[in-house]
Write an enzyme that holds these catalytic residues in place. Structure first.
Site, mmCIF file in Angstrom:
data_model
loop_
_atom_site.group_PDB
_atom_site.id
_atom_site.type_symbol
_atom_site.label_atom_id
_atom_site.label_comp_id
_atom_site.label_asym_id
_atom_site.label_seq_id
_atom_site.Cartn_x
_atom_site.Cartn_y
_atom_site.Cartn_z
ATOM 1 N N ASP A 46 36.667 40.973 37.157
ATOM 2 C CA ASP A 46 37.027 41.713 35.940
ATOM 3 C C ASP A 46 37.195 40.742 34.768
ATOM 4 O O ASP A 46 37.410 41.163 33.631
ATOM 5 C CB ASP A 46 38.262 42.611 36.156
ATOM 6 C CG ASP A 46 39.517 41.830 36.483
ATOM 7 O OD1 ASP A 46 39.435 40.601 36.658
ATOM 8 O OD2 ASP A 46 40.599 42.458 36.559
ATOM 9 N N SER A 47 37.024 39.441 35.029
ATOM 10 C CA SER A 47 36.945 38.459 33.948
ATOM 11 C C SER A 47 35.742 38.765 33.049
ATOM 12 O O SER A 47 35.631 38.192 31.962
ATOM 13 C CB SER A 47 36.844 37.039 34.516
ATOM 14 O OG SER A 47 35.878 36.976 35.544
ATOM 15 N N ASP A 85 35.296 43.388 41.952
ATOM 16 C CA ASP A 85 36.710 43.178 41.636
ATOM 17 C C ASP A 85 37.285 44.494 41.107
ATOM 18 O O ASP A 85 36.760 45.042 40.123
ATOM 19 C CB ASP A 85 36.779 42.099 40.544
ATOM 20 C CG ASP A 85 38.134 41.459 40.443
ATOM 21 O OD1 ASP A 85 38.978 41.671 41.333
ATOM 22 O OD2 ASP A 85 38.341 40.702 39.456
ATOM 23 N N LYS A 115 37.843 43.109 45.977
ATOM 24 C CA LYS A 115 39.037 42.270 45.826
ATOM 25 C C LYS A 115 40.039 43.034 44.987
ATOM 26 O O LYS A 115 39.654 43.715 44.032
ATOM 27 C CB LYS A 115 38.653 40.953 45.143
ATOM 28 C CG LYS A 115 39.848 40.107 44.742
ATOM 29 C CD LYS A 115 39.441 38.754 44.228
ATOM 30 C CE LYS A 115 39.179 38.694 42.733
ATOM 31 N NZ LYS A 115 40.296 39.115 41.884
ATOM 32 N N GLU A 117 44.244 42.616 43.327
ATOM 33 C CA GLU A 117 45.339 41.680 43.074
ATOM 34 C C GLU A 117 46.647 42.195 43.654
ATOM 35 O O GLU A 117 46.939 43.390 43.572
ATOM 36 C CB GLU A 117 45.508 41.479 41.557
ATOM 37 C CG GLU A 117 44.296 40.847 40.908
ATOM 38 C CD GLU A 117 44.511 40.560 39.416
ATOM 39 O OE1 GLU A 117 45.646 40.758 38.913
ATOM 40 O OE2 GLU A 117 43.534 40.132 38.767
ATOM 41 N N GLU A 184 45.159 31.931 43.389
ATOM 42 C CA GLU A 184 44.832 31.480 42.024
ATOM 43 C C GLU A 184 46.010 30.708 41.439
ATOM 44 O O GLU A 184 47.159 31.193 41.451
ATOM 45 C CB GLU A 184 44.500 32.690 41.126
ATOM 46 C CG GLU A 184 44.202 32.258 39.688
ATOM 47 C CD GLU A 184 43.594 33.346 38.810
ATOM 48 O OE1 GLU A 184 43.285 34.444 39.318
ATOM 49 O OE2 GLU A 184 43.431 33.068 37.606
HETATM 50 O O1 KIV Z 1 38.036 38.362 37.511
HETATM 51 C C1 KIV Z 1 37.915 37.236 38.014
HETATM 52 O O2 KIV Z 1 36.975 36.491 37.756
HETATM 53 C C2 KIV Z 1 38.966 36.825 38.936
HETATM 54 C C3 KIV Z 1 39.167 35.361 39.085
HETATM 55 C C4 KIV Z 1 39.881 34.819 37.906
HETATM 56 C C5 KIV Z 1 39.916 35.052 40.314
HETATM 57 O O3 KIV Z 1 39.658 37.640 39.469
#
Ligand code: KIV
Length: 284
Positions: A46-47, A85, A115, A117, A184
């Protein structure tokens, strides 16, 4: 021809002590480059909110945006283990919604895993997604979606109390059955302890060398994201510099009449120029 790794292959890599390589990707060409480079895993993080859309953080990112980028990455890297994510709001409300959204990553975008969090506090969501037969990667330490509660984007586990919470979270996720775990911004001492304790691959981003594998954000690695650079990043290229130089050269050449040139033109077919000239003359 690369063969796509399964979660079992990744677990065997841990057992053999072979470092797992992992990068984010958000689009077709980057995913293709990563697959050509032999990457073991790709995260459509989600980055993408910051690296692609220019948001100040990850919170505005939607499921629809994630699915679109996952589809593009899957097309670019058909033979690579790719993980979606789960964005903020896609799993917080209920187990049912978490399972529905996790399922979309597999059904609509062909992802191999998801994934999300959080540790103990998202255990019920994680169990529900696992029960649906989906491979899950846990993500603890600095969790950007809840950075407001953490008081900012701060490393975690730097005191005994904070390290103990991380170890408890890691144990709880492992016991719940996650197949992979990401740490992280965690001290290497704590990462090394968790990695040694758990049977599953424990990967790090900003967690030092004592992890089963390393993740970085591709826009940091290639130097295309410029807003800030975390301490744990190593830049392997300067795409921003190369891009601005190339685009400036284009602007200068168009303004100076040096582009386009003869080799860039589609000339009329033989005999057609004369016919065209006669036709324009007739009309004049
Ligand atoms: O969104 C992402 O790229 C991530 C990483 C910062 C671990 O979750």
């Amino acid at each position: 021809m690369p063969t796509k790794k399964s979660v079992l292959d990744l677990q065997q890599m841990k057992r053999r002590g072979e470092p797992i390589t992992w990068l984010t990707a958000y689009d077709f060409p980057t995913a293709a480059f990563e697959q050509a480079a032999g990457i073991d895993m790709i995260l459509v993080g989600d980055s993408l909110g910051m690296c692609v859309y220019g948001y100040p953080g990850t919170l505005p990112v939607t499921m629809e945006q994630c699915i679109v980028h996952c589809e593009a990455v899957r097309r670019g890297a058909p033979d690579t283990f790719v993980m979606g994510d789960m964005p903020f709001g896609s799993y917080q409300v209920s187990d049912e919604e978490a399972v529905r959204n996790a399922g979309r990553f597999l059904k609509e975008a062909g992802m191999d895993a998801v994934k999300l969090e959080g540790g103990v506090r998202v255990l019920s969501r994680i169990k529900a997604i696992l029960n649906a037969g989906i491979v899950v990667c846990g993500h603890i330490g600095l969790t950007p979606q809840s950075s407001g509660q953490l008081g900012g984007h701060k490393a975690q586990g730097r005191t005994l109390e904070s390290a103990k919470l991380l170890v408890e979270d890691a144990r709880a996720l492992h016991a719940a059955g996650v197949q992979l775990l990401l740490l992280e911004a965690v001290p290497p001492e704590v990462a090394g302890h968790i990695r040694a304790e758990l049977a599953i691959p424990v990967l790090g981003i900003g967690a030092g060398a004592d992890a089963d594998g390393q993740l970085l954000i591709v826009s940091d690695v290639l130097g295309s994201f410029q807003a800030f650079t975390p301490k744990f990043v190593r830049k392997y290229a300067d795409l921003a510099g190369v891009s601005v130089a190339a685009l400036s050269a284009y602007v200068a050449e168009v303004r100076g009449g040096r582009f386009p040139q003869e080799e860039h033109c589609y000339r009329m077919l033989a005999g057609e120029e004369e016919r065209f000239a006669a036709w324009t003359k007739e009309r004049a």
